[in-house]
Design a protein around this motif. Structure first.
Motif, PDB file in Angstrom:
ATOM      1  N   GLU A   1       0.835  -1.213   0.000  1.00 50.41           N
ATOM      2  CA  GLU A   1       0.000   0.000   0.000  1.00 50.41           C
ATOM      3  C   GLU A   1       0.865   1.256   0.000  1.00 50.41           C
ATOM      4  OE1 GLU A   1      -3.289   0.959  -0.379  1.00 50.41           O
ATOM      5  OE2 GLU A   1      -3.168  -1.088  -1.150  1.00 50.41           O
ATOM      6  N   ILE A   2       1.886   1.229   0.862  1.00 52.51           N
ATOM      7  CA  ILE A   2       2.785   2.395   0.959  1.00 52.51           C
ATOM      8  C   ILE A   2       3.532   2.574  -0.369  1.00 52.51           C
ATOM      9  CG2 ILE A   2       4.850   3.331   2.121  1.00 52.51           C
ATOM     10  CD1 ILE A   2       3.794   2.102   4.709  1.00 52.51           C
ATOM     11  N   LEU A   3       3.979   1.461  -0.932  1.00 55.82           N
ATOM     12  CA  LEU A   3       4.713   1.551  -2.208  1.00 55.82           C
ATOM     13  C   LEU A   3       3.833   2.143  -3.309  1.00 55.82           C
ATOM     14  CD1 LEU A   3       6.704  -1.809  -2.186  1.00 55.82           C
ATOM     15  CD2 LEU A   3       7.639   0.486  -1.966  1.00 55.82           C
ATOM     16  N   LYS A   4       2.566   1.786  -3.273  1.00 58.70           N
ATOM     17  CA  LYS A   4       1.625   2.316  -4.260  1.00 58.70           C
ATOM     18  C   LYS A   4       1.482   3.836  -4.113  1.00 58.70           C
ATOM     19  CE  LYS A   4      -2.668   0.462  -5.256  1.00 58.70           C
ATOM     20  NZ  LYS A   4      -3.688  -0.539  -4.935  1.00 58.70           N
ATOM     21  N   LYS A   5       1.376   4.263  -2.835  1.00 56.89           N
ATOM     22  CA  LYS A   5       1.234   5.705  -2.573  1.00 56.89           C
ATOM     23  C   LYS A   5       2.485   6.451  -3.030  1.00 56.89           C
ATOM     24  CE  LYS A   5      -2.090   5.612   1.141  1.00 56.89           C
ATOM     25  NZ  LYS A   5      -2.249   5.437   2.558  1.00 56.89           N
ATOM     26  N   ILE A   6       3.645   5.858  -2.747  1.00 54.98           N
ATOM     27  CA  ILE A   6       4.901   6.514  -3.146  1.00 54.98           C
ATOM     28  C   ILE A   6       4.936   6.653  -4.678  1.00 54.98           C
ATOM     29  CG2 ILE A   6       7.423   6.318  -3.211  1.00 54.98           C
ATOM     30  CD1 ILE A   6       7.299   4.941  -0.482  1.00 54.98           C
ATOM     31  N   THR A   7       4.559   5.609  -5.375  1.00 53.57           N
ATOM     32  CA  THR A   7       4.572   5.652  -6.845  1.00 53.57           C
ATOM     33  C   THR A   7       3.648   6.742  -7.365  1.00 53.57           C
ATOM     34  OG1 THR A   7       5.002   3.288  -6.872  1.00 53.57           O
ATOM     35  CG2 THR A   7       4.251   4.259  -8.938  1.00 53.57           C
ATOM     36  N   SER A   8       2.510   6.880  -6.696  1.00 56.98           N
ATOM     37  CA  SER A   8       1.560   7.907  -7.136  1.00 56.98           C
ATOM     38  C   SER A   8       2.147   9.317  -6.930  1.00 56.98           C
ATOM     39  CB  SER A   8       0.253   7.700  -6.370  1.00 56.98           C
ATOM     40  OG  SER A   8      -0.430   8.877  -6.226  1.00 56.98           O
ATOM     41  N   VAL A   9       2.816   9.512  -5.780  1.00 53.02           N
ATOM     42  CA  VAL A   9       3.443  10.824  -5.528  1.00 53.02           C
ATOM     43  C   VAL A   9       4.578  11.062  -6.538  1.00 53.02           C
ATOM     44  CG1 VAL A   9       4.683  12.242  -3.837  1.00 53.02           C
ATOM     45  CG2 VAL A   9       2.840  10.753  -3.076  1.00 53.02           C
ATOM     46  N   GLU A  10       5.350  10.011  -6.802  1.00 49.11           N
ATOM     47  CA  GLU A  10       6.450  10.127  -7.786  1.00 49.11           C
ATOM     48  C   GLU A  10       5.903  10.584  -9.135  1.00 49.11           C
ATOM     49  OE1 GLU A  10       9.913   6.898  -6.671  1.00 49.11           O
ATOM     50  OE2 GLU A  10       8.103   6.191  -7.658  1.00 49.11           O
ATOM     51  N   HIS A  11       4.781   9.988  -9.505  1.00 43.31           N
ATOM     52  CA  HIS A  11       4.171  10.315 -10.793  1.00 43.31           C
ATOM     53  C   HIS A  11       3.803  11.802 -10.846  1.00 43.31           C
ATOM     54  CE1 HIS A  11       2.093   9.656 -14.509  1.00 43.31           C
ATOM     55  NE2 HIS A  11       1.038  10.292 -14.017  1.00 43.31           N
ATOM     56  N   LYS A  12       3.220  12.299  -9.744  1.00 41.46           N
ATOM     57  CA  LYS A  12       2.821  13.714  -9.712  1.00 41.46           C
ATOM     58  C   LYS A  12       4.047  14.619  -9.823  1.00 41.46           C
ATOM     59  CE  LYS A  12      -1.451  13.359  -7.187  1.00 41.46           C
ATOM     60  NZ  LYS A  12      -1.969  13.190  -5.849  1.00 41.46           N
ATOM     61  N   ILE A  13       5.104  14.245  -9.102  1.00 43.54           N
ATOM     62  CA  ILE A  13       6.322  15.068  -9.135  1.00 43.54           C
ATOM     63  C   ILE A  13       6.931  15.056 -10.540  1.00 43.54           C
ATOM     64  CG2 ILE A  13       8.677  15.297  -8.231  1.00 43.54           C
ATOM     65  CD1 ILE A  13       7.645  14.219  -5.562  1.00 43.54           C
ATOM     66  N   GLN A  14       6.931  13.872 -11.151  1.00 47.30           N
ATOM     67  CA  GLN A  14       7.493  13.754 -12.498  1.00 47.30           C
ATOM     68  C   GLN A  14       6.721  14.633 -13.480  1.00 47.30           C
ATOM     69  OE1 GLN A  14      10.349  11.868 -12.873  1.00 47.30           O
ATOM     70  NE2 GLN A  14      10.405  12.938 -14.840  1.00 47.30           N
ATOM     71  N   THR A  15       5.411  14.742 -13.255  1.00 46.90           N
ATOM     72  CA  THR A  15       4.577  15.584 -14.124  1.00 46.90           C
ATOM     73  C   THR A  15       5.014  17.043 -14.035  1.00 46.90           C
ATOM     74  OG1 THR A  15       2.772  14.082 -13.633  1.00 46.90           O
ATOM     75  CG2 THR A  15       2.164  16.118 -14.709  1.00 46.90           C
ATOM     76  N   THR A  16       5.365  17.479 -12.839  1.00 44.31           N
ATOM     77  CA  THR A  16       5.841  18.860 -12.665  1.00 44.31           C
ATOM     78  C   THR A  16       7.104  19.085 -13.480  1.00 44.31           C
ATOM     79  OG1 THR A  16       5.008  18.851 -10.401  1.00 44.31           O
ATOM     80  CG2 THR A  16       6.624  20.556 -10.935  1.00 44.31           C
ATOM     81  N   ILE A  17       8.025  18.124 -13.428  1.00 46.84           N
ATOM     82  CA  ILE A  17       9.289  18.263 -14.167  1.00 46.84           C
ATOM     83  C   ILE A  17       9.013  18.259 -15.677  1.00 46.84           C
ATOM     84  CG2 ILE A  17      11.578  17.236 -14.579  1.00 46.84           C
ATOM     85  CD1 ILE A  17      11.385  16.097 -11.678  1.00 46.84           C
TER      86      ILE A  17
END
Ligand code: SF4
Ligand code: SF4
Length: 175
Positions: free
Chosen positions: A148-164
């Motif tokens: 579950e935590i890994l899934k949340k981290i991946t989702s946050v990573e995705h959002k950050i990558q979108t900013t870049i």
């Protein structure tokens, strides 16, 4: 109030593409071509503001994007001789929001130069922070086994990558 950004402007899309977009009813193209008239040649625009035209060409060359056949300069039909806008209260959104991005090209000496520089620096800072966050999340991922935590981290990573990604065309991968 010098009127240079109304007297000689250019767009990233060539005139032909703008006209085609206008015919499809594209709002941006329609708004732009309603007020701006193309100069018959680059030389004609140079006669109006040589420094501005050459500055744009130099910047395009520096970015490897200079293609004379795709470059058109325009002048606004609503600019008055005293450099004021004759439709100021009803001017279109594209004028109200100009310069629209920190990377907008403004005429040399324009009052917006300092502001644009500060905004570009702010954007770069934001991207650098995003990259730091990605590194921290990577470490966090390595330490975690919980699905579950890994899934949340991946989702946050995705959002950050979108900013870049958002700033990619301005060079965010190299900041
Ligand atoms: S409408 Fe007014 S503000 Fe917009 S480009 Fe023309 S003169 Fe400038
Ligand atoms: S925005 Fe810049 S170029 Fe345009 S009128 Fe003002 S000072 Fe001149």
């Amino acid at each position: 109030m010098c009127g240079r950004c109304c007297r000689v402007v250019t767009t990233s899309k060539p005139y032909k593409e703008l006209k085609a977009l206008e015919e499809t009813g594209d709002k941006g193209a329609c708004e732009f071509l309603k007020i701006f008239t193309p100069y018959p040649s680059i030389e004609a625009a140079r006669k109006v503001d040589r420094e501005l035209v050459d500055n744009v060409i130099e910047l395009l060359k520096a970015d490897g994007n200079f293609d004379e056949s795709r470059l058109t300069f325009y002048g606004c039909k609503y600019l008055l001789k005293n450099n004021l806008c004759s439709i100021y209260e009803e001017r279109p959104a594209l004028c109200r929001h100009c310069p629209s991005t920190p990377w907008s090209i403004v005429p040399p000496g324009c009052g917006f130069e300092g502001w644009l520089f500060m905004e570009r620096e702010k954007a770069k800072e934001k991207v650098r922070k995003a990259k730091e966050d990605l590194l921290e999340l990577k470490l966090l991922k390595n330490k975690n086994k919980d699905e579950e935590i890994l899934k949340k981290i991946t989702s946050v990573e995705h959002k950050i990558q979108t900013t870049i990604e958002l700033y990619k065309k301005y060079g965010s991968y190299d900041w």
